[in-house]
Design a protein around this motif. Structure first.
Motif, short mmCIF file in Angstrom:
data_model
loop_
_atom_site.label_atom_id
_atom_site.label_comp_id
_atom_site.label_asym_id
_atom_site.label_seq_id
_atom_site.Cartn_x
_atom_site.Cartn_y
_atom_site.Cartn_z
N TYR A 1 0.83 -1.21 0.00
CA TYR A 1 0.00 0.00 0.00
C TYR A 1 0.86 1.26 0.00
N LEU A 2 1.93 1.24 0.80
CA LEU A 2 2.80 2.41 0.86
C LEU A 2 3.51 2.65 -0.48
N PHE A 3 3.98 1.58 -1.09
CA PHE A 3 4.59 1.72 -2.43
C PHE A 3 3.57 2.28 -3.42
N ARG A 4 2.34 1.80 -3.34
CA ARG A 4 1.30 2.27 -4.26
C ARG A 4 1.03 3.76 -4.04
N ILE A 5 0.94 4.18 -2.79
CA ILE A 5 0.74 5.60 -2.48
C ILE A 5 1.89 6.43 -3.03
N ALA A 6 3.12 5.95 -2.83
CA ALA A 6 4.29 6.69 -3.33
C ALA A 6 4.24 6.85 -4.84
N ARG A 7 3.87 5.80 -5.53
CA ARG A 7 3.81 5.89 -7.00
C ARG A 7 2.71 6.84 -7.46
N ILE A 8 1.57 6.82 -6.78
CA ILE A 8 0.48 7.73 -7.16
C ILE A 8 0.90 9.17 -6.91
N ILE A 9 1.59 9.43 -5.81
CA ILE A 9 2.10 10.77 -5.54
C ILE A 9 3.01 11.23 -6.66
N GLN A 10 3.88 10.34 -7.12
CA GLN A 10 4.74 10.71 -8.25
C GLN A 10 3.93 11.00 -9.50
N GLU A 11 2.93 10.17 -9.76
CA GLU A 11 2.11 10.35 -10.96
C GLU A 11 1.33 11.66 -10.90
N ARG A 12 0.92 12.06 -9.70
CA ARG A 12 0.10 13.27 -9.54
C ARG A 12 0.92 14.45 -9.00
N SER A 13 2.23 14.37 -9.13
CA SER A 13 3.09 15.36 -8.47
C SER A 13 2.87 16.77 -9.03
N ASP B 1 10.09 20.94 -7.06
CA ASP B 1 11.45 20.37 -7.07
C ASP B 1 11.93 19.91 -5.70
N ALA B 2 11.31 20.36 -4.62
CA ALA B 2 11.74 19.98 -3.28
C ALA B 2 10.67 19.19 -2.55
N ASP B 3 9.49 19.78 -2.37
CA ASP B 3 8.46 19.16 -1.54
C ASP B 3 7.99 17.82 -2.09
N LEU B 4 7.52 17.81 -3.33
CA LEU B 4 6.91 16.59 -3.87
C LEU B 4 7.87 15.43 -4.01
N PRO B 5 9.10 15.63 -4.51
CA PRO B 5 10.03 14.49 -4.53
C PRO B 5 10.29 13.92 -3.14
N LEU B 6 10.37 14.78 -2.13
CA LEU B 6 10.60 14.30 -0.77
C LEU B 6 9.38 13.57 -0.21
N VAL B 7 8.20 14.04 -0.55
CA VAL B 7 6.97 13.37 -0.10
C VAL B 7 6.95 11.92 -0.60
N ALA B 8 7.16 11.75 -1.90
CA ALA B 8 7.19 10.40 -2.47
C ALA B 8 8.31 9.58 -1.86
N ALA B 9 9.48 10.20 -1.67
CA ALA B 9 10.64 9.48 -1.13
C ALA B 9 10.38 8.94 0.26
N HIS B 10 9.65 9.68 1.09
CA HIS B 10 9.35 9.20 2.44
C HIS B 10 8.45 7.96 2.40
N PHE B 11 7.48 7.96 1.51
CA PHE B 11 6.62 6.77 1.42
C PHE B 11 7.39 5.59 0.86
N MET C 1 4.98 17.44 5.70
CA MET C 1 4.78 17.08 7.12
C MET C 1 3.80 15.91 7.25
N LEU C 2 2.82 15.86 6.36
CA LEU C 2 1.91 14.72 6.34
C LEU C 2 2.68 13.44 6.06
N ALA C 3 3.58 13.48 5.08
CA ALA C 3 4.36 12.29 4.73
C ALA C 3 5.28 11.88 5.87
N TRP C 4 5.93 12.86 6.51
CA TRP C 4 6.82 12.57 7.64
C TRP C 4 6.09 11.79 8.73
#
Length: 479
Positions: free
Chosen positions: A87-99, A119-129, A166-169
């Motif tokens: 599920y976490l991998f799936r969320i991370a991929r969707i975040i990338q797709e909708r970045s 360039d900063a927030d969204l790549p880090l959000v996906a990376a945390h998941f 912060m949500l991703a953290w």
């Protein structure tokens, strides 16, 4: 002949994001109205345009959300870690797709430049998941004993300066360890959390595992104080953090608090000046200085102070302030009228106390909330602008002569979240870093983050760590 290279406007299209006229609370996998029907408006700080109307949670809604999270906990925590990871991998991929969509949304709702969200927030959000998905089936090897167990329901309250990050953290490690979540975003930036709720549904996350309650401080207080919440995670002001600590005192709730800061950026006489200036700018003017770990105190060795200040003022004069959706913009809008008022009041106090103010020459837009990049010189340790967290694009400059004096001045604060060191000597970096009472010390860089690295502070900057292997501990019963 033009004296500087002129940029043509390059606005990011708003059409990539579809903001609904109204949103409900996300409880037990469904969007629903608040129990008492209350709503509030979320406003774009760069234009004061109303973006949407959002449900305002109350105590009854908190009760519903916590019950939903408790029901979901039994099955979620019983899943093998490898299944939770999917599920976490799936969320991370969707975040990338909708970045791109999420970056535009965050810029509209928060006011920060699109270059930062994109360039900063969204790549880090996906990376945390992605990162915590990798830990979900390896918890036995995290260093917290065999078969560590989740705590239960996590109540999480996040700020407005990095809403989605912060949500991703908070959500990523909570889910990886088998906990369920009730999260309350800041009232000025609720939209990205509500879009994340839709991502949870898109990813097929079981109902009740993540619940999102939009609202004001009363909803956050009700969530923190709910007797069936096992873990409290808060990022925000030190004053609210202290109130939370008092509220949960005497309970068995686990808590992490990531609070304010007054980070020192220390520039030695052998530092590469141009590189240091870029780091100073990143340290305090990234996200308009609305960063808890901002390098808001600049400590410059006396022999190079004039050179550094001259280069810094020249650099600040080139920063572009304006439409956050323009990809050329460096400085966006202050998040709210309330925050702008606080920044303005503290800057006026600095001037009244005798510090010398310099603001970059720039034209402020006629609508929205704006503050020009500003620095203070002739600052002493006694000045309010050197002690209080301003949380805006304001830098206080002090000088020092010896490394020991730099350390003493850097540590002379009630906070202890971050610091930076600029020097070409590796031995000096190690010697000074070891004496700084700060949770994060950057060397020849600033404001660089990675999901594998722990983050947190000392003293009034809070306690506990988020990120990295250390970030798992707060969500596990390791007694």
């Amino acid at each position: 002949m033009a004296s500087a290279f002129e940029y043509a406007p390059a606005p990011e299209s708003r059409s990539v994001v579809d903001i609904a006229p109204s949103y409900g609370l996300f409880i037990d996998g469904e969007f629903t109205d608040a129990a008492d029907g209350k709503v509030f408006k979320t406003v774009s700080p760069s234009s004061e345009e109303v973006l949407s109307e959002v449900a305002q949670a109350g105590a009854e809604d908190v009760e519903r959300a916590v019950k939903a999270a408790r029901r979901a906990f039994e099955k979620w925590s019983a899943l093998p870690g490898s299944e939770r990871a999917k599920y976490l991998f799936r969320i991370a991929r969707i975040i990338q797709e909708r970045s791109r969509e999420l970056a535009v949304l965050e810029t509209l709702d928060n006011g920060k430049p699109i270059r930062e969200t994109r360039d900063a927030d969204l790549p880090l959000v996906a990376a945390h998941f992605f990162y915590y998905a990798g830990w979900a089936d390896k918890l036995d090897h995290a260093g917290y004993g065999a078969n560590p167990r989740p705590l239960g329901v996590a109540g999480q309250v996040i700020p407005w300066n990095f809403p989605l990050l912060m949500l991703a953290w908070k959500i990523a490690p909570a889910l990886a360890t088998g906990n369920t979540v009730v999260l309350k975003p800041a009232e000025t930036t609720p939209l990205s959390a509500l879009f994340f709720a839709d991502i949870c549904r898109q990813a097929g996350l079981p109902r009740g595992v993540v619940n999102i309650l939009t609202g004001y401080g009363d909803a956050g207080a009700a969530l923190v104080g709910h007797p069936d919440v096992n873990k409290v995670a808060f990022t925000g002001s030190t004053a609210v953090g202290k109130a939370i600590a008092r509220q949960i005192a005497g309970t068995d709730k686990r808590v992490t608090l990531e609070l304010g800061g007054k980070g020192a950026n220390i520039v030695f006489d052998d530092a590469p000046i141009d590189q240091a200036v870029e780091g100073i700018v990143t340290g305090i003017f990234f996200n308009q200085g609305q960063v808890c770990c901002a390098g808001s105190r600049l400590l410059v060795q006396e022999s190079v102070q004039d050179e550094v200040l001259h280069a810094l003022k020249r650099r600040l004069s080139t920063l572009r302030l304006g439409d956050p959706l323009d990809k050329n913009t460096d400085i966006g809008a202050i998040n709210s009228a309330e925050q702008l008022s606080r920044i303005t009041a503290l800057v006026e106090t600095g001037e009244a106390e005798g510090a010398e103010r310099w603001s970059a020459p720039c034209e402020l837009p006629s609508s929205g909330y704006w503050f020009a990049p500003t620095l203070f010189t002739n600052v002493t340790q006694a000045h309010t602008v050197a002690r209080d967290e301003i949380f805006g694009p304001v830098l206080s400059v002090l000088s020092f002569r010896t490394p020991d004096e730099a350390v003493a001045k850097a540590n002379n604060t009630q906070y202890g979240l971050s610091a930076g060191i600029w020097t070409e000597k590796g031995s000096r970096i190690l010697a000074v870093a070891g004496k700084l009472r700060a949770g994060v010390v950057w060397a020849n860089t600033f404001n660089k983050f990675d999901p594998t690295s722990p983050f947190g502070g000392y003293k009034e900057s809070g306690f506990g760590r988020e990120g990295g292997r250390h970030g798992l501990e707060a969500y596990l019963d390791v007694r």
